[in-house]
Write a protein that holds these residues in place. Sequence first.
Motif, PDB file in Angstrom:
ATOM      1  N   LEU A  29       0.835  -1.201   0.000  1.00 37.11           N
ATOM      2  CA  LEU A  29       0.000   0.000   0.000  1.00 37.11           C
ATOM      3  C   LEU A  29       0.872   1.254   0.000  1.00 37.11           C
ATOM      4  O   LEU A  29       0.611   2.206  -0.747  1.00 37.11           O
ATOM      5  CB  LEU A  29      -0.907  -0.015   1.234  1.00 37.11           C
ATOM      6  N   ARG A  30       1.918   1.228   0.807  1.00 36.21           N
ATOM      7  CA  ARG A  30       2.812   2.384   0.898  1.00 36.21           C
ATOM      8  C   ARG A  30       3.629   2.565  -0.383  1.00 36.21           C
ATOM      9  O   ARG A  30       3.734   3.668  -0.928  1.00 36.21           O
ATOM     10  CB  ARG A  30       3.744   2.224   2.096  1.00 36.21           C
ATOM     11  N   LEU A  31       4.191   1.462  -0.886  1.00 32.90           N
ATOM     12  CA  LEU A  31       5.106   1.564  -2.018  1.00 32.90           C
ATOM     13  C   LEU A  31       4.391   1.740  -3.351  1.00 32.90           C
ATOM     14  O   LEU A  31       4.879   2.450  -4.226  1.00 32.90           O
ATOM     15  CB  LEU A  31       5.991   0.311  -2.068  1.00 32.90           C
ATOM     16  N   GLU A  32       3.231   1.097  -3.499  1.00 31.57           N
ATOM     17  CA  GLU A  32       2.536   1.142  -4.790  1.00 31.57           C
ATOM     18  C   GLU A  32       1.508   2.269  -4.860  1.00 31.57           C
ATOM     19  O   GLU A  32       1.365   2.922  -5.898  1.00 31.57           O
ATOM     20  CB  GLU A  32       1.851  -0.199  -5.060  1.00 31.57           C
ATOM     21  N   LEU A  33       0.824   2.538  -3.752  1.00 33.24           N
ATOM     22  CA  LEU A  33      -0.265   3.516  -3.775  1.00 33.24           C
ATOM     23  C   LEU A  33       0.042   4.779  -2.970  1.00 33.24           C
ATOM     24  O   LEU A  33      -0.765   5.705  -2.946  1.00 33.24           O
ATOM     25  CB  LEU A  33      -1.554   2.868  -3.258  1.00 33.24           C
ATOM     26  N   GLY A  34       1.205   4.809  -2.300  1.00 28.70           N
ATOM     27  CA  GLY A  34       1.621   6.017  -1.599  1.00 28.70           C
ATOM     28  C   GLY A  34       0.841   6.319  -0.342  1.00 28.70           C
ATOM     29  O   GLY A  34       0.771   7.473   0.088  1.00 28.70           O
ATOM     30  N   ALA A  75       3.531  -5.855  -5.901  1.00 30.62           N
ATOM     31  CA  ALA A  75       4.232  -5.250  -4.765  1.00 30.62           C
ATOM     32  C   ALA A  75       4.075  -6.097  -3.507  1.00 30.62           C
ATOM     33  O   ALA A  75       5.014  -6.249  -2.713  1.00 30.62           O
ATOM     34  CB  ALA A  75       3.706  -3.829  -4.526  1.00 30.62           C
ATOM     35  N   TYR A  76       2.902  -6.657  -3.300  1.00 33.30           N
ATOM     36  CA  TYR A  76       2.650  -7.547  -2.153  1.00 33.30           C
ATOM     37  C   TYR A  76       3.541  -8.785  -2.213  1.00 33.30           C
ATOM     38  O   TYR A  76       4.164  -9.164  -1.204  1.00 33.30           O
ATOM     39  CB  TYR A  76       1.175  -7.927  -2.157  1.00 33.30           C
TER      40      TYR A  76
END
Length: 227
Positions: A29-34, A75-76
């Motif tokens: 969530l942090r890396l892909e969707l900010g 990403a997960y």
Amino acid sequence: MRDALLLWDIDGTLTRSSGAGLHALETALRLELGVTASLADIDYSGRTDRWILRQIFAKFGFAADDAAFTRYLDAYIRALPASLVTHQSHVLPGVSEALERVHTHDRWAQALLTGNVERGARVKLAHHDLARYFPFGAFADDSELRNDLGPVALRRARDFHGVDFPAHRVIVIGDTPHDIACGRIIGAQTVAVATGLHSLAELQSHQPTAAFASLADPGFAALLNAL
């Protein structure tokens, strides 16, 4: 000829990840969707990965489409191996013995019936050297709805083994009421184990064929003997 089929859930049934999957989802969530946020309020127990992703996207107002889901899942999957290590994911009691017993029996077959996407399932199983027991299965890739997965697993079992397994010789094993419901849809026997988030009493209230505190319970070995 093989004439009995065991269909296994993973999380809370075969292994305890102690939050590794949730941590990997939050990392993605942090890396892909900010977005840096907790996902602990998502109802993930017994759900499929794709169902969970839809809840995450709705929670933060993102458009849910296959391309976005694929990027998030990528990403997960990248985050999952490290999360399994840091959260000390482990195999649950009685699991290794049960899997080996079924694997070496010439009339029993086993496969996965899991809410994980297949890539995630393979990462989790490989981490514990369990992947060798499961040549096929039904996964969240096949449907967002867990109750759709039983017929997929039966079809793949027929294709792989050349056997139409009768419903009374199929056992769905899991740790949530959703696993019990999923097994009931295909007329299978259901075994519930209280090694996840649900108590033994709660699982018994959903009327599985049998319920145990863990797969180390002698009752589970007796059930296998009855096959």
